[in-house]
Design a protein around this motif. Sequence first.
Motif, mmCIF file in Angstrom:
data_model
loop_
_atom_site.group_PDB
_atom_site.id
_atom_site.type_symbol
_atom_site.label_atom_id
_atom_site.label_comp_id
_atom_site.label_asym_id
_atom_site.label_seq_id
_atom_site.Cartn_x
_atom_site.Cartn_y
_atom_site.Cartn_z
ATOM 1 N N LEU A 1 0.833 -1.206 0.000
ATOM 2 C CA LEU A 1 0.000 0.000 0.000
ATOM 3 C C LEU A 1 0.870 1.259 0.000
ATOM 4 N N ALA A 2 1.867 1.300 0.870
ATOM 5 C CA ALA A 2 2.748 2.472 0.929
ATOM 6 C C ALA A 2 3.526 2.620 -0.375
ATOM 7 N N TRP A 3 3.982 1.502 -0.922
ATOM 8 C CA TRP A 3 4.731 1.525 -2.185
ATOM 9 C C TRP A 3 3.857 2.062 -3.323
ATOM 10 N N ASN A 4 2.632 1.562 -3.421
ATOM 11 C CA ASN A 4 1.731 2.019 -4.484
ATOM 12 C C ASN A 4 1.331 3.470 -4.300
ATOM 13 N N SER A 5 1.135 3.892 -3.070
ATOM 14 C CA SER A 5 0.814 5.302 -2.834
ATOM 15 C C SER A 5 1.948 6.203 -3.287
ATOM 16 N N ARG A 6 3.167 5.753 -3.066
ATOM 17 C CA ARG A 6 4.332 6.519 -3.514
ATOM 18 C C ARG A 6 4.417 6.511 -5.043
ATOM 19 N N ALA A 7 4.199 5.356 -5.646
ATOM 20 C CA ALA A 7 4.305 5.226 -7.097
ATOM 21 C C ALA A 7 3.249 6.045 -7.829
ATOM 22 N N PHE A 8 2.035 6.103 -7.255
ATOM 23 C CA PHE A 8 0.931 6.813 -7.903
ATOM 24 C C PHE A 8 0.773 8.246 -7.409
ATOM 25 N N ASN A 9 1.713 8.706 -6.559
ATOM 26 C CA ASN A 9 1.645 10.057 -5.983
ATOM 27 C C ASN A 9 0.299 10.334 -5.345
ATOM 28 N N ASP A 10 -0.178 9.378 -4.577
ATOM 29 C CA ASP A 10 -1.463 9.493 -3.891
ATOM 30 C C ASP A 10 -1.343 10.488 -2.744
ATOM 31 N N ILE A 11 -2.258 11.459 -2.696
ATOM 32 C CA ILE A 11 -2.238 12.461 -1.626
ATOM 33 C C ILE A 11 -3.568 12.448 -0.893
ATOM 34 N N SER A 12 -3.554 12.988 0.328
ATOM 35 C CA SER A 12 -4.779 13.034 1.124
ATOM 36 C C SER A 12 -5.768 14.013 0.494
ATOM 37 N N THR A 13 -7.036 13.802 0.788
ATOM 38 C CA THR A 13 -8.073 14.653 0.194
ATOM 39 C C THR A 13 -8.309 15.927 0.986
ATOM 40 N N GLY A 14 -7.632 16.071 2.115
ATOM 41 C CA GLY A 14 -7.810 17.272 2.944
ATOM 42 C C GLY A 14 -7.022 18.453 2.427
ATOM 43 N N ASN A 15 -7.105 19.550 3.175
ATOM 44 C CA ASN A 15 -6.408 20.792 2.819
ATOM 45 C C ASN A 15 -4.894 20.618 2.799
ATOM 46 N N ASP A 16 -4.393 19.699 3.620
ATOM 47 C CA ASP A 16 -2.954 19.548 3.777
ATOM 48 C C ASP A 16 -2.287 18.872 2.580
ATOM 49 N N ALA A 17 -3.026 18.068 1.814
ATOM 50 C CA ALA A 17 -2.514 17.363 0.623
ATOM 51 C C ALA A 17 -1.219 16.614 0.917
ATOM 52 N N THR A 18 -1.226 15.885 2.014
ATOM 53 C CA THR A 18 -0.057 15.097 2.419
ATOM 54 C C THR A 18 0.108 13.889 1.507
ATOM 55 N N PRO A 19 1.305 13.625 1.022
ATOM 56 C CA PRO A 19 1.533 12.373 0.295
ATOM 57 C C PRO A 19 1.262 11.202 1.246
ATOM 58 N N LEU A 20 0.335 10.336 0.885
ATOM 59 C CA LEU A 20 -0.126 9.299 1.809
ATOM 60 C C LEU A 20 0.922 8.245 2.130
ATOM 61 N N TRP A 21 1.929 8.097 1.298
ATOM 62 C CA TRP A 21 2.944 7.096 1.604
ATOM 63 C C TRP A 21 3.706 7.438 2.879
#
Length: 169
Positions: A108-128
């Motif tokens: 999950l962490a690897w895929n979040s990093r690969a797909f540049n997945d970010i949180s939907t909140g104001n902070d837009a934190t990279p989820l990885w």
Amino acid sequence: MRRFLDFLYDACAWLAALAMIGVLLMVLLSIVSRQIGFHVPGTDAYAGYSMAAAGFLALAHTLKRNEHIRVTLLLGRLQGKARRGLELWALTVGVLLSGLFAVYSVRLAWNSRAFNDISTGNDATPLWIPQLTMALGTVILLVAFLDEWVQELRGQRSTAGSEEALHNE
């Protein structure tokens, strides 16, 4: 090796404690900022990330201190080979489940990093980034289960007695 593993479990417990302090700081920042009249975006998300980190990082330390909840109704009545067999079966299931949990957490962490997945909140934190603590916690839980399993095979594992189990409840 024993000292290194104990250090690893203790280090994760300290990181979990720091994450709990992070939860406290985020909640206090949110309260104080609301009272003063300004808003700090992302405090709720960061409190949640810290809470998840605290939970996952504490798993291995809790297992090694015999503090996980165990149903000992059947186990307490068994002795000898039957008890050891049930302990080995339970630890084997624990190794397999924690292994799956670790694989999928790392994935999950690897895929979040690969797909540049970010949180939907104001902070837009990279989820990885917050997912790394989950991956680390589950991998170290797997190591702790393997450690317990090997100790049980060697006959070196210490288990909580019924008095100690009652004391923990």
